[in-house]
Design a protein around this motif. Structure first.
Motif, PDB file in Angstrom:
ATOM      1  N   THR A   1       0.923  -1.008  -0.047  1.00  0.00           N
ATOM      2  CA  THR A   1      -0.108  -0.017  -0.170  1.00  0.00           C
ATOM      3  C   THR A   1       0.755   1.482   0.012  1.00  0.00           C
ATOM      4  O   THR A   1       0.416   2.556  -0.355  1.00  0.00           O
ATOM      5  CB  THR A   1      -0.890  -0.029   1.100  1.00  0.00           C
ATOM      6  N   LEU A   2       2.179   1.187   0.518  1.00  0.00           N
ATOM      7  CA  LEU A   2       2.853   2.312   0.316  1.00  0.00           C
ATOM      8  C   LEU A   2       2.833   3.246  -0.771  1.00  0.00           C
ATOM      9  O   LEU A   2       2.933   4.530  -0.818  1.00  0.00           O
ATOM     10  CB  LEU A   2       4.346   2.251   0.920  1.00  0.00           C
ATOM     11  N   GLN A   3       3.050   2.824  -1.991  1.00  0.00           N
ATOM     12  CA  GLN A   3       3.037   3.556  -3.126  1.00  0.00           C
ATOM     13  C   GLN A   3       1.918   4.363  -3.473  1.00  0.00           C
ATOM     14  O   GLN A   3       1.740   5.605  -3.868  1.00  0.00           O
ATOM     15  CB  GLN A   3       3.099   2.739  -4.423  1.00  0.00           C
ATOM     16  N   ARG A   4       0.575   3.588  -3.090  1.00  0.00           N
ATOM     17  CA  ARG A   4      -0.669   4.509  -3.286  1.00  0.00           C
ATOM     18  C   ARG A   4      -0.596   5.632  -2.091  1.00  0.00           C
ATOM     19  O   ARG A   4      -0.799   6.787  -2.651  1.00  0.00           O
ATOM     20  CB  ARG A   4      -1.706   3.575  -2.874  1.00  0.00           C
ATOM     21  N   CYS A   5       0.137   5.507  -0.887  1.00  0.00           N
ATOM     22  CA  CYS A   5       0.155   6.475  -0.024  1.00  0.00           C
ATOM     23  C   CYS A   5       1.165   7.725  -0.654  1.00  0.00           C
ATOM     24  O   CYS A   5       0.583   8.897  -0.517  1.00  0.00           O
ATOM     25  CB  CYS A   5       0.593   5.864   1.177  1.00  0.00           C
ATOM     26  N   ILE A   6       2.194   7.520  -0.921  1.00  0.00           N
ATOM     27  CA  ILE A   6       3.077   8.389  -1.693  1.00  0.00           C
ATOM     28  C   ILE A   6       2.621   9.048  -2.960  1.00  0.00           C
ATOM     29  O   ILE A   6       2.791  10.556  -2.917  1.00  0.00           O
ATOM     30  CB  ILE A   6       4.393   7.637  -1.999  1.00  0.00           C
TER      31      ILE A   6
ATOM     32  N   ASP B   1      -0.976   2.580   4.772  1.00  0.00           N
ATOM     33  CA  ASP B   1      -2.327   2.258   4.119  1.00  0.00           C
ATOM     34  C   ASP B   1      -3.174   3.240   4.157  1.00  0.00           C
ATOM     35  O   ASP B   1      -4.429   2.859   3.663  1.00  0.00           O
ATOM     36  CB  ASP B   1      -2.916   0.855   4.792  1.00  0.00           C
ATOM     37  N   ASP B   2      -2.943   4.321   4.468  1.00  0.00           N
ATOM     38  CA  ASP B   2      -3.838   5.362   4.309  1.00  0.00           C
ATOM     39  C   ASP B   2      -3.429   6.224   3.236  1.00  0.00           C
ATOM     40  O   ASP B   2      -2.178   6.341   2.583  1.00  0.00           O
ATOM     41  CB  ASP B   2      -3.850   6.433   5.687  1.00  0.00           C
ATOM     42  N   TYR B   3      -4.417   7.319   2.583  1.00  0.00           N
ATOM     43  CA  TYR B   3      -4.097   8.285   1.699  1.00  0.00           C
ATOM     44  C   TYR B   3      -5.055   9.399   1.642  1.00  0.00           C
ATOM     45  O   TYR B   3      -6.422   9.115   2.126  1.00  0.00           O
ATOM     46  CB  TYR B   3      -4.283   7.158   0.320  1.00  0.00           C
ATOM     47  N   PHE B   4      -4.443  10.190   0.860  1.00  0.00           N
ATOM     48  CA  PHE B   4      -5.475  11.545   0.674  1.00  0.00           C
ATOM     49  C   PHE B   4      -6.476  10.921  -0.270  1.00  0.00           C
ATOM     50  O   PHE B   4      -6.263  10.559  -1.311  1.00  0.00           O
ATOM     51  CB  PHE B   4      -4.619  12.961   0.432  1.00  0.00           C
ATOM     52  N   TRP B   5      -7.558  11.486   0.161  1.00  0.00           N
ATOM     53  CA  TRP B   5      -8.941  11.267  -0.554  1.00  0.00           C
ATOM     54  C   TRP B   5      -8.821  11.764  -1.839  1.00  0.00           C
ATOM     55  O   TRP B   5      -9.391  11.031  -2.938  1.00  0.00           O
ATOM     56  CB  TRP B   5     -10.249  11.642   0.339  1.00  0.00           C
ATOM     57  N   LYS B   6      -8.734  13.008  -2.072  1.00  0.00           N
ATOM     58  CA  LYS B   6      -8.557  13.435  -3.408  1.00  0.00           C
ATOM     59  C   LYS B   6      -7.435  14.319  -3.529  1.00  0.00           C
ATOM     60  O   LYS B   6      -6.751  14.766  -2.669  1.00  0.00           O
ATOM     61  CB  LYS B   6     -10.024  14.578  -3.709  1.00  0.00           C
TER      62      LYS B   6
END
Length: 279
Positions: A19-24, A92-97
């Motif tokens: 999940t890290l790439q999505r977060c970055i 595994d978190d990420y900014f929504w938009k």
């Protein structure tokens, strides 16, 4: 025109290759330019470090070494921040938009100088990215509950840098509720500011904050945080949640995790809430 605040994003990760790439990407792709990304890796062995090397141009500072837990990692990261406001994301978190920080920054520019804690909503999602529920209430509703336990979504929260100057860093003796303990130092007397129209982050089910096998430990540490900060309330909401967590913990060795999750979701449905654990 007020100066645009610098927002520091801190990510702690350990074996987060999935999940890290999505977060970055969610940080690097923000339309708001006044930001920095700091990542502390706890000595991953699953390819996470390869991702960090590959994204070196998107990260202002990163380091990979064994740590003593998430609050130790966050404390180390705080030594490298330059921001006016600080946000903590899990790997595994990420900014929504992609315009989240731009919208948040507009709000931060108008927050009273006495406010050190600003938060919005977060979307809790499953492994497929499907929204399970949106959480985050107004401070009027959340404050009474906050004196009993964590009632505001930490990944959706901005900490003013002065918060750490006044109260110090996270207490590393906590394993799962150190964020609550730090915020309790501030919010037992002060106010928080709520951004109702902003979903700040997506939070994937399974992290520390929503791991069904850790909930009893979270509630025990919340009680310890209240004692440590001399917050004396009748914790009726906390007590009911703690009883439910004990029941779930007792069911797991008897019927297994999967069936316990199903039973928990049936209870949620009977009390007017959507399925969360099994969707």
């Amino acid at each position: 025109m007020s100066k645009k605040p610098l927002i520091s994003v801190i990510v702690a990760v350990h074996n987060g290759v999935k999940t890290l790439q999505r977060c970055i990407d969610s940080v690097a792709g923000q339309t708001y330019m006044h930001k920095e990304l700091i990542i502390m890796d706890g000595g991953s062995t699953d390819g996470t470090v390869d991702i960090l090397h590959a994204n070196n141009d998107k990260i202002n500072y990163w380091k990979s070494e064994p740590d003593k837990g998430i609050y130790h990692a966050w404390n180390k990261a705080l030594e490298h921040v330059r921001g006016d406001w600080i946000c903590f994301l899990g790997s595994d978190d990420y900014f929504w938009k992609m315009d989240v920080l731009e919208r948040v920054a507009e709000q931060l520019s108008s927050v009273p100088v006495t406010i050190r804690v600003v938060y919005g909503r977060v979307a809790q999602v499953n492994e497929k990215g499907e929204v399970l529920q949106i959480v985050g209430d107004s401070w009027d509703k959340a404050k009474p509950r906050f004196l009993q336990g964590m009632s505001i979504p930490h990944p959706g929260l901005m900490h003013h840098s002065s918060l750490f100057a006044v109260h110090g860093k996270f207490d590393e003796s906590y394993r799962v509720a150190g964020d609550y303990e730090l915020l309790l130092r501030e919010l037992k007397f002060a106010e928080a500011y709520f951004m109702p129209d902003i979903i700040v982050a997506g939070v994937q089910r399974g992290g520390i904050s929503n791991n069904i096998t850790l909930t009893s430990k979270v509630y025990k540490e919340e009680a310890r945080a209240r004692r440590q900060n001399q917050v004396f309330v009748i914790p009726y909401i906390w007590a009911w949640k703690y009883v439910k967590s004990v029941v779930r913990s007792g069911l797991i060795p008897i019927i297994g995790v999967k069936r316990t999750l199903y039973v928990t979701d049936i209870y949620r449905k009977l009390t007017g809430r959507p399925f969360y654990w099994t969707k």
